[in-house]
Design an enzyme around this catalytic site. Structure first.
Site, PDB file in Angstrom:
ATOM      1  N   ILE A 154      30.184 -34.198  13.033  1.00 46.59           N
ATOM      2  CA  ILE A 154      30.865 -33.160  13.810  1.00 46.59           C
ATOM      3  C   ILE A 154      30.117 -32.890  15.107  1.00 46.59           C
ATOM      4  O   ILE A 154      30.716 -32.790  16.177  1.00 46.59           O
ATOM      5  CB  ILE A 154      31.020 -31.876  12.981  1.00 46.59           C
ATOM      6  N   ASP A 173      17.927 -31.767  15.397  1.00 44.00           N
ATOM      7  CA  ASP A 173      18.284 -32.180  14.049  1.00 44.00           C
ATOM      8  C   ASP A 173      17.048 -32.784  13.399  1.00 44.00           C
ATOM      9  O   ASP A 173      16.047 -33.055  14.073  1.00 44.00           O
ATOM     10  CB  ASP A 173      19.434 -33.199  14.073  1.00 44.00           C
ATOM     11  N   SER A 232      30.515 -23.640  11.493  1.00 46.53           N
ATOM     12  CA  SER A 232      29.944 -24.346  10.347  1.00 46.53           C
ATOM     13  C   SER A 232      29.924 -23.458   9.106  1.00 46.53           C
ATOM     14  O   SER A 232      30.836 -23.515   8.286  1.00 46.53           O
ATOM     15  CB  SER A 232      28.533 -24.833  10.690  1.00 46.53           C
ATOM     16  N   ARG A 233      28.899 -22.611   8.970  1.00 43.79           N
ATOM     17  CA  ARG A 233      28.787 -21.694   7.843  1.00 43.79           C
ATOM     18  C   ARG A 233      28.275 -20.352   8.350  1.00 43.79           C
ATOM     19  O   ARG A 233      27.353 -20.286   9.169  1.00 43.79           O
ATOM     20  CB  ARG A 233      27.841 -22.242   6.765  1.00 43.79           C
ATOM     21  N   ASP A 257      34.037 -18.835  13.769  1.00 43.84           N
ATOM     22  CA  ASP A 257      35.106 -19.189  12.834  1.00 43.84           C
ATOM     23  C   ASP A 257      34.668 -18.911  11.407  1.00 43.84           C
ATOM     24  O   ASP A 257      35.463 -19.068  10.476  1.00 43.84           O
ATOM     25  CB  ASP A 257      35.485 -20.670  12.986  1.00 43.84           C
ATOM     26  N   GLU A 262      32.324 -13.507   4.439  1.00 44.44           N
ATOM     27  CA  GLU A 262      33.765 -13.735   4.586  1.00 44.44           C
ATOM     28  C   GLU A 262      34.514 -13.811   3.268  1.00 44.44           C
ATOM     29  O   GLU A 262      35.738 -13.620   3.228  1.00 44.44           O
ATOM     30  CB  GLU A 262      34.017 -15.017   5.376  1.00 44.44           C
ATOM     31  N   HIS A 294      38.046 -18.986   9.588  1.00 47.69           N
ATOM     32  CA  HIS A 294      37.626 -20.241   8.949  1.00 47.69           C
ATOM     33  C   HIS A 294      38.754 -21.270   8.988  1.00 47.69           C
ATOM     34  O   HIS A 294      39.144 -21.842   7.971  1.00 47.69           O
ATOM     35  CB  HIS A 294      37.184 -19.990   7.515  1.00 47.69           C
TER      36      HIS A 294
END
Length: 331
Positions: A154, A173, A232-233, A257, A262, A294
């Protein structure tokens, strides 16, 4: 055999039914799996769940007691599942390890552009025939420094789009992605990425080491007018610290998002209820903040891939096979 699918969206239902057609029956429920709904699965050997499902020890025990032997989660993430308890109960668990990364990357850019150019505010104004431009000024994306936190599939797609806009790419990363290097991305420390980026996007999984990766300290290291995007989260961002940062007049825009609390909110109609989450309520009062429910993954392409992979996961379970999607194999 009939499979019970929890948390099925209206647009998702026909795709699920098509994926299982000729294989198994499937009964779709709008409600998510939680302690109050787990007993509905009694008599169903296989249960399919959404990312909003709550699969803690109590829910897993209820499922196992009702005869469930396999859980097929329709998402990549599985931080909502107590895998240790599932293994003790002899439950087979599978997820969807891959679906269109373009869906999420494109939506992350949609959030970034909408936040930057104040699209939601502009649309609300023009509906009321208010055509003023006050407060709607954004920035050129071209020439921005864009920080990509997590450069897997992604993150790579996000970087490719960013390259097309003419941005300078920074990456962080645990391992460098050669495709991102080919785009001209420079890998650096997280601290340097946060300090130098005009736009920061999060594409790492939620793990103990990444929980609240963006905390109060990280937010203070960002530029005062930086844009933060999280598709993502929710747990990657300390939302209370984010609210305090916004209260202090920092950050040019935030697009979320996902939200760390949530579960029980996103994907449901709460418009006639009193929402008691004060943090979320305060967050949504800031004019430069845009929150969506989401939906980054929610394209026909991606959902079709998800439900088809879920159907294959069920077939693998029934035939004693395992794949890259298997988290806990069949005994």
């Amino acid at each position: 055999m009939e499979i019970l699918a929890y948390g099925v969206q209206a647009d998702e239902k026909p795709l699920i039914e098509l994926a299982f057609e000729g294989r198994h029956g499937v009964h779709c429920l709008e409600v998510c799996l939680d302690p109050d709904t787990a007993s509905l699965a009694a008599g169903h050997e296989v249960v399919s769940t959404s990312v909003n499902a709550r699969l803690d020890a109590a829910v897993l025990r209820t499922l196992a007691a009702g005869g469930t032997r396999m859980i097929a989660q329709r998402s990549t993430g599985f931080n909502n599942i107590d895998l240790g308890v599932a293994a003790e109960l002899g439950l087979t668990i599978a997820r969807v390890s891959y679906y269109s990364p373009h869906a999420v990357a494109e939506f992350a850019w949609t959030l970034a552009l909408a936040v930057n150019r104040r699209i939601a505010r502009a649309a609300n104004r023009t509906r009321e025939f208010d055509f003023r431009l006050d407060g709607l000024m954004g920035q050129d994306i071209h020439g921005m420094t864009v920080g990509v936190v997590g450069t897997g599939k992604i993150g790579e797609c996000f970087a490719r789009i960013g390259s097309g806009f003419g941005t300078t790419l920074l990456g962080w990363d645990v391992a460098e992605n050669p495709a991102c290097l080919d785009l001209g991305m420079k890998y650096t420390s997280l601290d340097h990425l946060l300090a130098e980026s005009d736009l920061i996007t999060l594409h790492v999984p939620l793990l103990p080491d990444t929980h609240h990766l963006i905390d109060g300290s990280a937010l203070q290291r960002m530029k005062p007018e930086a844009i933060l995007i999280n598709s993502s989260r929710g747990g990657l961002v300390d939302t209370a610290a984010l609210v305090e940062t916004l209260r202090a007049g920092r950050l040019g825009g935030v697009g979320l998002d996902v939200y760390e609390e949530e579960t029980g909110l996103f994907s449901f109609d709460k418009s006639l209820e009193v929402v008691t989450d004060d943090t979320l309520a305060r967050l949504m009062t800031f004019p430069q903040v845009l929150v969506t429910s989401h939906q980054a993954y929610f394209t026909r392409t991606a959902v079709t891939q998800i439900v088809e992979a879920t159907a294959r996961n069920v077939d693998d379970f029934l035939n004693g096979r395992r794949s890259e999607n298997t988290l806990i194999p069949r005994d």
